[in-house]
Design a protein around this motif. Sequence first.
Motif, PDB file in Angstrom:
ATOM      1  N   TYR A 274       0.815  -1.209   0.000  1.00  0.00           N
ATOM      2  CA  TYR A 274       0.000   0.000   0.000  1.00  0.00           C
ATOM      3  C   TYR A 274       0.852   1.264   0.000  1.00  0.00           C
ATOM      4  O   TYR A 274       0.381   2.347   0.355  1.00  0.00           O
ATOM      5  CB  TYR A 274      -0.922   0.014   1.226  1.00  0.00           C
ATOM      6  N   SER A 275       2.089   1.142  -0.411  1.00  0.00           N
ATOM      7  CA  SER A 275       3.021   2.266  -0.320  1.00  0.00           C
ATOM      8  C   SER A 275       2.613   3.449  -1.207  1.00  0.00           C
ATOM      9  O   SER A 275       3.036   4.580  -0.968  1.00  0.00           O
ATOM     10  CB  SER A 275       4.434   1.810  -0.689  1.00  0.00           C
ATOM     11  N   MET A 276       1.809   3.209  -2.224  1.00  0.00           N
ATOM     12  CA  MET A 276       1.380   4.286  -3.112  1.00  0.00           C
ATOM     13  C   MET A 276       0.178   5.042  -2.563  1.00  0.00           C
ATOM     14  O   MET A 276      -0.127   6.142  -3.034  1.00  0.00           O
ATOM     15  CB  MET A 276       1.035   3.714  -4.492  1.00  0.00           C
ATOM     16  N   TYR A 277      -0.500   4.463  -1.583  1.00  0.00           N
ATOM     17  CA  TYR A 277      -1.754   5.065  -1.109  1.00  0.00           C
ATOM     18  C   TYR A 277      -1.569   6.454  -0.487  1.00  0.00           C
ATOM     19  O   TYR A 277      -2.390   7.345  -0.747  1.00  0.00           O
ATOM     20  CB  TYR A 277      -2.444   4.121  -0.117  1.00  0.00           C
ATOM     21  N   GLY A 279       0.227   8.787  -1.376  1.00  0.00           N
ATOM     22  CA  GLY A 279       0.278   9.759  -2.457  1.00  0.00           C
ATOM     23  C   GLY A 279      -1.103  10.247  -2.857  1.00  0.00           C
ATOM     24  O   GLY A 279      -1.297  11.434  -3.178  1.00  0.00           O
ATOM     25  N   GLN A 280      -2.077   9.335  -2.815  1.00  0.00           N
ATOM     26  CA  GLN A 280      -3.456   9.719  -3.119  1.00  0.00           C
ATOM     27  C   GLN A 280      -3.985  10.698  -2.077  1.00  0.00           C
ATOM     28  O   GLN A 280      -4.677  11.667  -2.421  1.00  0.00           O
ATOM     29  CB  GLN A 280      -4.336   8.466  -3.160  1.00  0.00           C
ATOM     30  N   LEU A 281      -3.637  10.475  -0.815  1.00  0.00           N
ATOM     31  CA  LEU A 281      -4.093  11.359   0.251  1.00  0.00           C
ATOM     32  C   LEU A 281      -3.382  12.703   0.199  1.00  0.00           C
ATOM     33  O   LEU A 281      -3.982  13.747   0.489  1.00  0.00           O
ATOM     34  CB  LEU A 281      -3.878  10.698   1.612  1.00  0.00           C
ATOM     35  N   TYR A 282      -2.107  12.691  -0.187  1.00  0.00           N
ATOM     36  CA  TYR A 282      -1.365  13.952  -0.298  1.00  0.00           C
ATOM     37  C   TYR A 282      -1.978  14.866  -1.357  1.00  0.00           C
ATOM     38  O   TYR A 282      -1.890  16.094  -1.261  1.00  0.00           O
ATOM     39  CB  TYR A 282       0.103  13.685  -0.622  1.00  0.00           C
ATOM     40  N   GLN A 283      -2.601  14.283  -2.368  1.00  0.00           N
ATOM     41  CA  GLN A 283      -3.263  15.093  -3.388  1.00  0.00           C
ATOM     42  C   GLN A 283      -4.470  15.836  -2.827  1.00  0.00           C
ATOM     43  O   GLN A 283      -4.879  16.871  -3.354  1.00  0.00           O
ATOM     44  CB  GLN A 283      -3.697  14.210  -4.559  1.00  0.00           C
ATOM     45  N   GLU A 284      -5.032  15.301  -1.730  1.00  0.00           N
ATOM     46  CA  GLU A 284      -6.215  15.903  -1.121  1.00  0.00           C
ATOM     47  C   GLU A 284      -5.857  16.938  -0.054  1.00  0.00           C
ATOM     48  O   GLU A 284      -6.566  17.926   0.134  1.00  0.00           O
ATOM     49  CB  GLU A 284      -7.088  14.814  -0.485  1.00  0.00           C
ATOM     50  N   ARG A 285      -4.759  16.738   0.634  1.00  0.00           N
ATOM     51  CA  ARG A 285      -4.423  17.623   1.750  1.00  0.00           C
ATOM     52  C   ARG A 285      -3.953  18.984   1.229  1.00  0.00           C
ATOM     53  O   ARG A 285      -3.419  19.102   0.133  1.00  0.00           O
ATOM     54  CB  ARG A 285      -3.344  16.985   2.622  1.00  0.00           C
ATOM     55  N   ASP A 286      -4.170  20.017   2.061  1.00  0.00           N
ATOM     56  CA  ASP A 286      -3.728  21.356   1.664  1.00  0.00           C
ATOM     57  C   ASP A 286      -2.973  22.070   2.781  1.00  0.00           C
ATOM     58  O   ASP A 286      -2.514  23.202   2.602  1.00  0.00           O
ATOM     59  CB  ASP A 286      -4.923  22.203   1.214  1.00  0.00           C
ATOM     60  N   ASN A 287      -2.850  21.422   3.951  1.00  0.00           N
ATOM     61  CA  ASN A 287      -2.183  22.013   5.119  1.00  0.00           C
ATOM     62  C   ASN A 287      -2.829  23.321   5.565  1.00  0.00           C
ATOM     63  O   ASN A 287      -2.193  24.162   6.204  1.00  0.00           O
ATOM     64  CB  ASN A 287      -0.688  22.231   4.851  1.00  0.00           C
ATOM     65  N   LEU A 288      -4.103  23.465   5.215  1.00  0.00           N
ATOM     66  CA  LEU A 288      -4.900  24.600   5.686  1.00  0.00           C
ATOM     67  C   LEU A 288      -6.103  24.092   6.483  1.00  0.00           C
ATOM     68  O   LEU A 288      -6.275  24.425   7.651  1.00  0.00           O
ATOM     69  CB  LEU A 288      -5.372  25.451   4.506  1.00  0.00           C
ATOM     70  N   SER A 289      -6.880  23.259   5.818  1.00  0.00           N
ATOM     71  CA  SER A 289      -8.026  22.644   6.490  1.00  0.00           C
ATOM     72  C   SER A 289      -8.012  21.131   6.364  1.00  0.00           C
ATOM     73  O   SER A 289      -8.826  20.448   6.971  1.00  0.00           O
ATOM     74  CB  SER A 289      -9.332  23.188   5.904  1.00  0.00           C
TER      75      SER A 289
END
Length: 413
Positions: A274-277, A279-289
């Motif tokens: 699951y090492s690629m997973y 990366g999918q979450l990093y596309q969603e995060r914005d370090n704001l909310s």
Amino acid sequence: MVSIYFVGPYPPIMCGIADYTSFLTRVCPAGQWGILSFDLDRYGAPLVGDGKLATDRVWYGIPGRDGYSAEAIRQGLKESEVEDKGVVLWFQHEFGIWPDDDRFVAMLKGLDVPKVVSFHTLHFQSPETPSGLGHRQYELLSMLLPYVEAITVFSHGVYRAVTLAFPECSNKVYLIRHGVHSYPDVCSLSRQEAKEKVNDFLLYRSDLDQETKNALEKQRVLLDMETVVLGETGFLRPAKQSELLYSVRDRLQEVMPERKIVAVRVGSVRDAAYSMYPGQLYQERDNLSKFLLEIWLPHEVFPLTQRAFDINFHWPSECTQSGVLAHVLGAGAVVAGRDLEGVGETLKEAGQLLDTDLGRLILKIKDAIINPEVRKRVEEATSQYAGLFSWENQVRCHYEMAESILRTLSLGA
């Protein structure tokens, strides 16, 4: 006097079932338990810490997941200097641990010792069979039940499914609920006190990357009393569907524009598959909310983090069982989760927020945020559930069951 030898992964192997067994043994009667676990070099899973535990009650000698056998188990009993009389072997089952069903049944068949199997991942709402079991699960049970004295399941739903599918073996099926932790020091903290402690850990004691630390500090995610934190903990894997945490945050913000809603996912990858997973979450995060904190939480910080979240979100695709809930409930935290299979049954009995529809669940989360008495009522129900299914009580059920099995075998001898 009965002794239980648990068979399966055990720390320092990093997996939920290894943790589950270690939680049981912490409160087992002294001198009445042992562990037969896998060879640490051949099991193929990451390890916690720096090696074997300092205990003489654990034997790490079962070959890897492709090489286990009855002979290996017998060798483990011999190495542990255990007499067969008065011993019950208690296997922890999950298909990833014992991947070859024919080999697993052959191992059980070849052991002339009383055997119990705890099934961690059985369905009861599957469309694959009339009983609600999955097809593979049905096939395994049909082969396995003649060669064990008993099996245990974690939910009423699974109990009904198995006894419906195999009525002739109903006397072999027992319900023992998943144990729940006790964290009185964590439960005694207010939400804000827990947030401050977790904030201190993340900023000053964790190995979190500096960019994320700076963002947490700047946004005052855990320090602003008006910010609502929707969070999730546990290992990162696609079946957790953690990407939904971020979309739920967005939808909740839409229906609550007057409040600041922040989503925080904390966890690390356990399985290299699951090492690629992340990366999918990093596309969603914005370090704001929307934050992703890709770290492993120490055991003492794990429940504290769950306590700190205003709402713990849990919507996995596979809802057979969840070890994460044992920590959340023990921390006196509030969960909003999916009403499906064993997870749904646990959430319902523990008085948590749940639904089969994500949209309706979001409205329930909104109600809990607006009305503090809702969260207070949930926390009170959580405390009652945690006391009822404490590890001490669940261990007592294990030994009562083992003693009953030995008495029955003695009478039939």
